[in-house]
Design an enzyme around this catalytic site. Structure first.
Site, short mmCIF file in Angstrom:
data_model
loop_
_atom_site.label_atom_id
_atom_site.label_comp_id
_atom_site.label_asym_id
_atom_site.label_seq_id
_atom_site.Cartn_x
_atom_site.Cartn_y
_atom_site.Cartn_z
CG ASN A 110 -1.69 1.39 1.33
OD1 ASN A 110 -1.74 2.03 0.24
ND2 ASN A 110 -2.18 1.42 2.62
CE LYS A 164 0.08 3.60 4.50
NZ LYS A 164 0.23 3.62 6.32
CG HIS A 197 -5.77 2.17 5.12
ND1 HIS A 197 -5.28 2.85 6.17
CD2 HIS A 197 -4.68 1.04 4.93
CE1 HIS A 197 -4.21 2.59 6.21
NE2 HIS A 197 -3.62 1.34 5.83
CD GLU A 225 -3.09 5.48 6.60
OE1 GLU A 225 -2.83 5.67 5.29
OE2 GLU A 225 -1.98 5.00 7.33
CD GLU A 259 -3.63 -2.64 7.45
OE1 GLU A 259 -2.57 -2.66 6.86
OE2 GLU A 259 -4.46 -1.59 6.93
N GLY A 295 2.22 2.23 10.68
CA GLY A 295 3.25 3.43 10.39
C GLY A 295 3.87 3.68 11.91
CB SER A 312 4.99 -1.76 12.14
OG SER A 312 4.69 -0.45 12.34
C1 PEP Z 1 -0.84 -0.05 5.92
O1 PEP Z 1 -0.95 1.37 5.66
O2 PEP Z 1 -1.66 -0.52 5.62
C2 PEP Z 1 0.28 -0.36 6.68
C3 PEP Z 1 0.35 -1.73 7.10
O3 PEP Z 1 1.37 0.46 6.95
P1 PEP Z 1 2.90 0.06 7.70
O4 PEP Z 1 3.38 -1.26 7.13
O5 PEP Z 1 3.76 1.24 7.30
O6 PEP Z 1 2.60 0.05 9.11
#
Ligand code: PEP
Length: 264
Positions: A21, A23, A109, A111, A181, A187, A227
C-alpha cells in the site's frame, strides 16, 4: 473464477498474498521505477505468494500496463466510491477501476476511517460496488490502541466484520480478502507479536465459520498489516492463520518489499 481477461487471480482459493500500500507517495517517475523494478525482478525470481501493488489512482493505468505484461504482478486501488457514477466530484467508481483491469481495491483502511470519517455503512456499499464489477475488496479491520487496552479488540473487529461484510451472501463473501491491521501498529514501528496476530486471525476465521461455515472460513485469505518489515515478516507469516501481509512503508523500497515477499 472472479475475473476475466488478463487477471491472474482466482480468489475462491485461500492464498498467501503480499500487497504494498503506497498510500500518497511517489511522483510518477518514482512510481514507474518501482513497478518496473518489481516486474523485472519477478520475471527471474518467481515468488511463492501472490504479489499486489496498490499505487495512487493516477498511477493505476501505468501499473496495470506493467501487470498485463507480467505473470506475477497484480494491481489494487486504495479506495473506491460508494456510488455507481454521477455528480460525485473527485470520486472514482468501481466501473472505472474495472475499465483499467484493476483486480483488487483496499476498502476501509484505518486512515480512511479516521481522516475521512468513512462509516461501516459506506464501506459496505463500497464492497458491493466492487463486487458488482468483479474487483476484489481487500477489507481492512483493526482496533485502536485504547480498544485493545480496554480488552475490546475482539468485539471491535467482530463489529467491523459484521457491519462491513456480513450482509454478503456466501458466494459474494468468497471474493473478499481481509486485512487485519491493528491501528496502533500502522506506521508506528510497533508490530503485533506473532501471538497477537495469530490470536486475532483465528478469531476472525472463527467468526467467518459461524456466519458462512468451515469451508468458506478455511478458504478466506486473511493478511496482517502494521509495521511489517523484512525482519519480522517471516515470523508473522509462519502463523497458520496469517496469509501474508498488507505492507505500507516497507513497500516503497523495492529491496525491502522483495525481502518481505521472499519471507514465504
Ligand atoms: C498500511 O498502511 O496498511 C500499513 C500496514 O502501513 P505500515 O506497514 O507502514 O505500518
Amino acid at each position: 473464477m472472479l475475473a476475466s481477461g488478463t487477471h491472474k487471480i482466482d480468489l475462491v482459493m485461500r492464498k498467501n498474498i503480499v500487497a504494498g500500500n503506497w498510500k500518497m507517495n511517489k511522483n510518477f517517475e518514482q512510481a514507474e521505477d518501482l513497478v518496473a523494478d518489481l516486474t523485472e525482478y519477478f520475471e527471474e525470481n518467481k515468488p511463492k505468494c501472490e504479489v499486489i501493488v496498490c499505487p495512487p489512482f493516477l498511477y493505476l493505468e501505468m501499473a496495470s500496463d506493467y501487470a498485463s505484461e507480467s505473470s506475477v504482478l497484480n494491481v489494487s486501488a486504495q479506495n473506491v466510491s460508494a456510488y455507481d457514477n454521477g455528480a460525485y466530484t473527485g470520486e472514482i467508481s468501481a466501473e472505472m477501476l474495472k475499465g483499467l483491469d484493476i483486480s483488487y481495491c483496499i476498502v476501509g483502511h484505518s486512515e480512511r476511517r479516521q481522516y475521512y470519517n468513512e462509516t461501516d455503512n459506506q464501506l459496505a456499499q463500497k464492497v458491493d460496488k466492487l463486487l458488482d464489477f468483479s474487483v476484489a475488496p481487500i477489507f481492512c479491520i483493526g482496533e485502536l490502541l485504547e480498544e485493545r487496552e480496554s480488552n475490546n479488540h475482539f468485539s471491535i473487529v467482530k463489529e467491523q466484520l459484521e457491519n462491513g461484510l456480513f450482509h454478503l451472501n456466501a458466494d459474494e463473501f468468497s471474493n473478499v480478502v481481509i486485512a487485519y491491521e491493528p491501528v496502533w501498529a500502522i506506521g508506528t514501528g510497533v508490530v503485533a507479536t506473532p501471538e497477537q496476530a495469530q490470536e486475532m486471525h483465528a478469531h476472525i476465521r472463527e467468526l467467518i465459520t459461524e456466519k458462512y461455515g468451515d469451508k468458506i472460513a478455511n478458504d478466506t485469505t486473511i493478511m496482517y498489516g502494521g509495521s511489517c518489515n523484512p525482519k519480522n515478516a517471516k515470523i508473522l507469516f509462519a502463523n497458520k492463520d496469517v496469509d501474508g501481509g498488507l505492507i505500507g512503508g516497507a513497500s516503497l523500497i523495492a529491496e525491502d518489499f522483495v525481502k518481505i515477499i521472499e519471507s514465504f
